[in-house]
Design a protein around this motif. Structure first.
Motif, PDB file in Angstrom:
ATOM      1  N   GLN A  98       0.822  -1.204   0.000  1.00 30.32           N
ATOM      2  CA  GLN A  98       0.000   0.000   0.000  1.00 30.32           C
ATOM      3  C   GLN A  98       0.856   1.254   0.000  1.00 30.32           C
ATOM      4  O   GLN A  98       0.664   2.168  -0.829  1.00 30.32           O
ATOM      5  CB  GLN A  98      -0.914  -0.010   1.229  1.00 30.32           C
ATOM      6  CG  GLN A  98      -1.678   1.286   1.467  1.00 30.32           C
ATOM      7  CD  GLN A  98      -2.384   1.306   2.814  1.00 30.32           C
ATOM      8  OE1 GLN A  98      -2.219   0.396   3.627  1.00 30.32           O
ATOM      9  NE2 GLN A  98      -3.160   2.349   3.066  1.00 30.32           N
ATOM     10  N   TYR A  99       1.830   1.323   0.899  1.00 27.82           N
ATOM     11  CA  TYR A  99       2.599   2.553   1.028  1.00 27.82           C
ATOM     12  C   TYR A  99       3.635   2.715  -0.077  1.00 27.82           C
ATOM     13  O   TYR A  99       3.987   3.853  -0.435  1.00 27.82           O
ATOM     14  CB  TYR A  99       3.199   2.651   2.431  1.00 27.82           C
ATOM     15  CG  TYR A  99       2.144   3.147   3.384  1.00 27.82           C
ATOM     16  CD1 TYR A  99       1.772   4.485   3.382  1.00 27.82           C
ATOM     17  CD2 TYR A  99       1.460   2.276   4.228  1.00 27.82           C
ATOM     18  CE1 TYR A  99       0.782   4.952   4.207  1.00 27.82           C
ATOM     19  CE2 TYR A  99       0.465   2.734   5.059  1.00 27.82           C
ATOM     20  CZ  TYR A  99       0.123   4.082   5.048  1.00 27.82           C
ATOM     21  OH  TYR A  99      -0.884   4.541   5.853  1.00 27.82           O
ATOM     22  N   ALA A 100       4.082   1.620  -0.661  1.00 23.45           N
ATOM     23  CA  ALA A 100       4.934   1.735  -1.851  1.00 23.45           C
ATOM     24  C   ALA A 100       4.150   2.380  -2.989  1.00 23.45           C
ATOM     25  O   ALA A 100       4.665   3.250  -3.715  1.00 23.45           O
ATOM     26  CB  ALA A 100       5.454   0.360  -2.262  1.00 23.45           C
ATOM     27  N   SER A 101       2.882   2.003  -3.127  1.00 22.78           N
ATOM     28  CA  SER A 101       2.037   2.588  -4.175  1.00 22.78           C
ATOM     29  C   SER A 101       1.699   4.040  -3.881  1.00 22.78           C
ATOM     30  O   SER A 101       1.591   4.855  -4.803  1.00 22.78           O
ATOM     31  CB  SER A 101       0.750   1.768  -4.328  1.00 22.78           C
ATOM     32  OG  SER A 101       1.021   0.509  -4.895  1.00 22.78           O
ATOM     33  N   VAL A 102       1.514   4.388  -2.605  1.00 22.07           N
ATOM     34  CA  VAL A 102       1.246   5.778  -2.245  1.00 22.07           C
ATOM     35  C   VAL A 102       2.425   6.669  -2.635  1.00 22.07           C
ATOM     36  O   VAL A 102       2.241   7.742  -3.233  1.00 22.07           O
ATOM     37  CB  VAL A 102       0.964   5.896  -0.727  1.00 22.07           C
ATOM     38  CG1 VAL A 102       0.993   7.351  -0.274  1.00 22.07           C
ATOM     39  CG2 VAL A 102      -0.389   5.285  -0.390  1.00 22.07           C
TER      40      VAL A 102
END
Length: 402
Positions: A98-102
């Motif tokens: 999730q946070y890699a994509s954010v």
């Protein structure tokens, strides 16, 4: 042969499909690059809309193709299945993806040189809006991951729940859902239970602001019982919101104020997906009031159920919602589809888009609500604004007060 040895979770490795949402942006980029190399520059903007495409097109089509699941774990395997750590690792893995994509989304939204993708200069606003919505979609699904983690007794999982909610700026959900919604579900007092005759567009602000207010009141009351004021970091609403401030404060400092529209769009879209699902889950359902004035215990008949396979894989069995409310701490892999619960005509992914169009939604659902209560409209959770007209439409009057 024992039941434990005979029964196998056919979905065991399919649960990894839950990681498609937080990695979809990474999957889309090679497609964008290939389309640009072929000279399809206009069409190459469409993969940035992968989030809405997944929610409104791909998942409904797959639900239609594969239909219902139909597999429930037997009693004999429940304890073993509950203790199998593989399943919780599937949810943990969502968060770094999730946070890699954010971060990737923030970079793409603000970058002025994307020649490596075949884009001249920065993305068009059409692509940027699709990008923000796609990151919002993974945030919305992330709220469901936080929902699964937030119900558990393990302290690590509760903190992971708040970390997951930080992206959508919806940290108060951790408090309101567990201590508010699960207490008041399917009653007029619950902001997250959709009312018969209430449109989604009326429900949305009622649930958003009602949930926020309820979370603050619940946490303030908890701290007061400890002789403490609300303005401290041990306030779980404040520390959850602080995570959002830190996350987006750092990213805005790195990528600049130009990132602010991205922050707003993805957050609003993310939590609106959650609220659409909230609207669906208890629409029109009502717990009866006992003689002592208290509501009857929440049972499977107070939540709409769906056993459509594909959306369940993406949402960790959230659609087996009747069992979830009956057993809130039960882990997703052990949730069952219950025969006594009212059933939706399709999976959540197919219904979310319909909630945006009130006439279509009411044509689909109102008769199902009425059938669930054997045609007795007085047993339904009706929108107060329309109560008199709805009762008159069905030839009913207000029940007598004892």
């Amino acid at each position: 042969m024992s039941a434990e040895a005979a029964w196998r979770d056919k979905k065991r490795y399919l649960w990894l499909m839950g990681l498609i949402a937080p990695t979809a942006l990474f999957i889309a980029l090679p497609i964008v690059g290939a389309m640009n190399r072929l000279g399809w520059h206009l069409a190459a903007q469409l993969p940035f809309w992968i989030g809405p495409i997944l929610v409104y097109l791909l998942l409904p089509a797959l639900d239609l193709r594969f239909g219902a699941d139909g597999q429930n774990p037997p009693d004999e395997v429940m304890a073993q299945l509950e203790d199998d750590r593989y399943y919780r690792y599937c949810t943990y893995a969502y968060i770094p993806c999730q946070y890699a994509s954010v971060v990737l989304g923030a970079y793409l939204f603000t970058a002025t040189d994307l020649s490596w993708l075949g884009v001249e200069g920065s993305l068009s606003w059409f692509a940027k809006i699709g990008l923000a919505l796609s990151v919002g979609a993974l945030g919305g699904v992330g709220i469901n991951t936080a929902h699964e983690l937030g119900h558990k007794k393990v302290q690590l999982e509760r903190w992971l729940s708040k970390i997951t909610l930080a992206q959508s700026c919806y940290g108060h959900f951790y408090i309101e859902h567990n201590r508010g919604h699960h207490v008041r579900v399917a009653t007029p007092e619950d902001p997250a239970s959709g009312r018969f005759g209430e449109t989604f567009w009326e429900f949305l602000p009622r649930s958003v602001f009602g949930g926020l207010r309820s979370a603050w009141e619940l946490e303030t009351a908890r701290l007061r019982r400890l002789d403490k004021g609300p303005w401290r970091l041990t306030n779980d609403v404040l520390n959850a919101w602080l995570m959002s401030v830190v996350l987006w404060g750092v990213l805005i400092a790195v990528f600049g104020p130009v990132l602010i529209p991205f922050v707003v769009i993805q957050a609003v879209y993310g939590f609106s997906l959650l609220e659409s699902v909230n609207y669906i889950e208890h629409y029109g359902l009502l717990r009866r009031t006992r003689a002592n004035g208290r509501y009857e215990r929440c049972t499977p008949e107070h939540s709409w159920n769906s056993d459509h396979l594909v959306t369940n894989l993406f949402l960790y069995h959230l659609q087996r919602h009747s069992d979830h409310h009956a057993n809130p701490t039960r882990r997703y892999q052990t949730l069952r589809s219950m025969a006594e619960s009212p059933n939706l005509p399709s999976g959540y992914a197919s219904l979310i888009g319909l909630t945006y169009f009130p006439p279509l939604w009411r044509a689909l659902m109102d008769h199902r609500v009425l059938a669930h209560y054997d045609g007795d409209i007085t047993r339904v959770n009706i929108s107060p604004r329309r109560r008199t007209k709805i009762l008159a439409r069905y030839g009913a009057t207000e029940p007598a007060v004892a």
